[in-house]
Design a protein around this motif. Structure first.
Motif, short mmCIF file in Angstrom:
data_model
loop_
_atom_site.label_atom_id
_atom_site.label_comp_id
_atom_site.label_asym_id
_atom_site.label_seq_id
_atom_site.Cartn_x
_atom_site.Cartn_y
_atom_site.Cartn_z
N LYS A 1 31.52 82.36 28.27
CA LYS A 1 30.42 82.75 29.15
C LYS A 1 30.93 83.42 30.43
CE LYS A 1 27.28 79.11 27.55
NZ LYS A 1 26.50 77.90 27.95
N GLY A 2 32.19 83.17 30.79
CA GLY A 2 32.77 83.78 31.97
C GLY A 2 33.74 84.88 31.61
N LYS A 3 34.52 85.30 32.59
CA LYS A 3 35.52 86.35 32.38
C LYS A 3 36.80 85.99 33.13
CE LYS A 3 32.26 90.21 31.79
NZ LYS A 3 32.56 90.37 30.37
N VAL A 4 37.87 86.62 32.72
CA VAL A 4 39.14 86.48 33.43
C VAL A 4 39.30 87.68 34.35
CG1 VAL A 4 41.65 86.37 33.20
CG2 VAL A 4 40.18 85.15 31.57
N TYR A 5 39.65 87.41 35.58
CA TYR A 5 39.82 88.45 36.58
C TYR A 5 41.27 88.48 37.05
CZ TYR A 5 34.72 88.21 36.94
OH TYR A 5 33.37 88.21 36.67
N ASN A 6 41.76 89.67 37.37
CA ASN A 6 43.05 89.79 38.02
C ASN A 6 42.80 89.84 39.52
OD1 ASN A 6 45.95 90.04 37.58
ND2 ASN A 6 45.71 91.95 38.71
N VAL A 7 43.36 88.89 40.26
CA VAL A 7 43.10 88.75 41.69
C VAL A 7 44.34 89.19 42.47
CG1 VAL A 7 42.47 87.16 43.53
CG2 VAL A 7 41.55 86.83 41.23
N THR A 8 44.14 90.11 43.41
CA THR A 8 45.21 90.62 44.26
C THR A 8 44.86 90.35 45.70
OG1 THR A 8 45.62 92.40 42.67
CG2 THR A 8 46.60 92.64 44.86
N CYS A 9 45.77 89.70 46.43
CA CYS A 9 45.52 89.31 47.81
C CYS A 9 46.49 90.03 48.74
CB CYS A 9 45.65 87.80 47.98
SG CYS A 9 44.57 86.84 46.88
N PRO A 10 46.10 91.17 49.31
CA PRO A 10 47.00 91.90 50.19
C PRO A 10 47.36 91.10 51.43
CG PRO A 10 45.17 93.28 49.49
CD PRO A 10 44.84 91.88 49.10
N GLY A 11 48.57 91.31 51.92
CA GLY A 11 49.03 90.62 53.12
C GLY A 11 50.29 89.84 52.85
N ALA A 12 51.17 89.80 53.82
CA ALA A 12 52.45 89.11 53.65
C ALA A 12 52.25 87.64 53.35
CB ALA A 12 53.29 89.28 54.93
N GLY A 13 52.99 87.13 52.37
CA GLY A 13 52.97 85.70 52.06
C GLY A 13 51.76 85.23 51.31
N ARG A 14 50.94 86.14 50.77
CA ARG A 14 49.70 85.72 50.10
C ARG A 14 49.76 85.93 48.59
NH1 ARG A 14 44.53 88.02 51.89
NH2 ARG A 14 43.72 85.96 51.42
N GLU A 15 50.96 86.24 48.07
CA GLU A 15 51.07 86.56 46.66
C GLU A 15 50.60 85.43 45.75
OE1 GLU A 15 53.48 86.74 48.84
OE2 GLU A 15 54.29 88.77 48.94
N LEU A 16 50.91 84.20 46.13
CA LEU A 16 50.59 83.06 45.27
C LEU A 16 49.09 82.76 45.22
CD1 LEU A 16 53.55 80.62 46.04
CD2 LEU A 16 53.27 82.20 44.11
N MET A 17 48.33 83.41 46.10
CA MET A 17 46.88 83.22 46.05
C MET A 17 46.25 84.07 44.95
SD MET A 17 45.87 83.17 50.10
CE MET A 17 44.14 82.94 49.71
N GLY A 18 47.01 85.04 44.44
CA GLY A 18 46.47 85.95 43.44
C GLY A 18 46.80 85.50 42.03
#
Length: 332
Positions: A139-156
């Motif tokens: 029922k949902g979808k998979v999204y690719n999440v990109t979080c710009p900004g230094a040190g935020r890679e693990l949020m994506g």
């Protein structure tokens, strides 16, 4: 946990952050594309004269007209604006061709992963957000999440979500839904009452009582909500003040609804919302002062991981006050 696609996105994040700082980001896509009006406010039926000033919103500051990184105010009509507060990046496009749509709740870009992973993909790490049941997961979808900004890679990385985030696909933002909730409230200006009342004559120098005949739509609080896929915003409106323009060049600003006059008060002044005229209304059209009122409403809204405040004004139906002058009668 990140899958292979998510870890590859980390490399792109570093490049993206550099491009942001150098001002090389793709030009913003218009938030007003399509038939649906974006930004601004259409006055609700029965309220032909209204004005709205929005605060809070994209970054969830919750305060009107607070400058954001990059010097952009948070208020406003017009197209939706998107901001990243990390590293003082400031305003960014709400849509990027490579990263997708901006989600102001987490300040990351979301893009539907194509192709979607197979239901029984053995090497796919769905994460804790996805249900274990294949039918529910579909029922949902998979999204690719990109979080710009230094040190935020693990949020994506790659994330399953039942609904798209606010603003995805050019849909309404949380602040725009708050404005929709306000229109549903059908807020009104003051229902002006005075002593002396219409048809009666007051005297120069004597107290005039002013009050608003309170109802939910003339004083509040009023609560309503508006929804879009994946987000519901609830807003509550209360009156901050009413400014009365008394028709003789003077004004009175009242932060209460005012006290209704009763005969037992006699010639006392109003304890919270009153006025005194220093001249008669004889020179005015209809021999009466035309009293106008502007109500300032403050609306606090919350939803989609954000909150903010919007101020909006409503005009009242004018009232007339007749003021005369006492005449001395000479005794024989």
């Amino acid at each position: 946990m990140l899958n292979l696609r998510g870890r590859e996105a980390i490399l792109a994040v570093a490049v993206t952050a550099v491009l942001l700082h150098l001002g090389m980001f793709a030009a913003p896509a218009s938030a007003g594309d399509g038939d649906k009006p974006r930004g601004g406010v259409t006055c609700p039926e029965l309220v032909p004269d209204c004005d709205i000033n929005a605060g809070g919103g994209a970054g969830g500051q919750g305060k009107p007209d607070k400058p954001r990184p990059g010097g952009k105010p948070s208020g406003g009509g017009g197209s939706a604006k998107c901001y990243i507060e990390w590293d003082n990046i400031g305003e960014v496009p709400c849509h990027d061709e490579d990263m997708g749509w901006f989600n102001s709740a987490d300040q990351c870009y979301w893009e539907v992963l194509a192709p979607q992973p197979a239901k029984d993909a053995a090497d796919w790490e769905w994460g804790t957000a996805a249900p274990d049941n294949d039918a529910e997961r579909a029922k949902g979808k998979v999204y690719n999440v990109t979080c710009p900004g230094a040190g935020r890679e693990l949020m994506g990385g790659s994330t399953w979500s039942l609904n798209p985030p606010p603003g995805f696909g050019g849909g309404p933002t949380a602040e725009e839904l708050a404005q929709e909730a306000i229109k549903k409230m059908r807020l009104l200006g003051a229902d002006i009452r005075t002593a002396p009342k219409v048809g009666k004559t007051g005297l120069v120098g004597m107290p005039v009582w002013i009050w608003n005949a309170k109802t939910a739509r003339t004083w509040g609080p009023v609560t309503d909500s508006a929804s879009a896929p994946g987000i519901t915003v609830t807003a509550t409106a209360t009156v901050r003040e009413i400014e009365y323009v008394m028709g003789d060049g003077g004004t009175e600003v009242c932060t209460t609804a005012g006290t209704p006059y009763e005969k037992r008060f006699g010639g006392q002044p109003s304890p919270d919302c009153g006025y005194r005229y220093t001249q008669t209304s004889a020179s005015q059209p209809g021999n009466a002062f035309n009293v106008q009122a502007t109500t300032t409403w403050v609306v606090h809204w919350a939803g989609g991981g954000q909150e903010g405040d919007i101020t909006t004004t409503r005009e009242a139906e004018p009232a007339q006050i007749t003021i005369g002058e006492a005449q001395a009668v000479a005794k024989p």
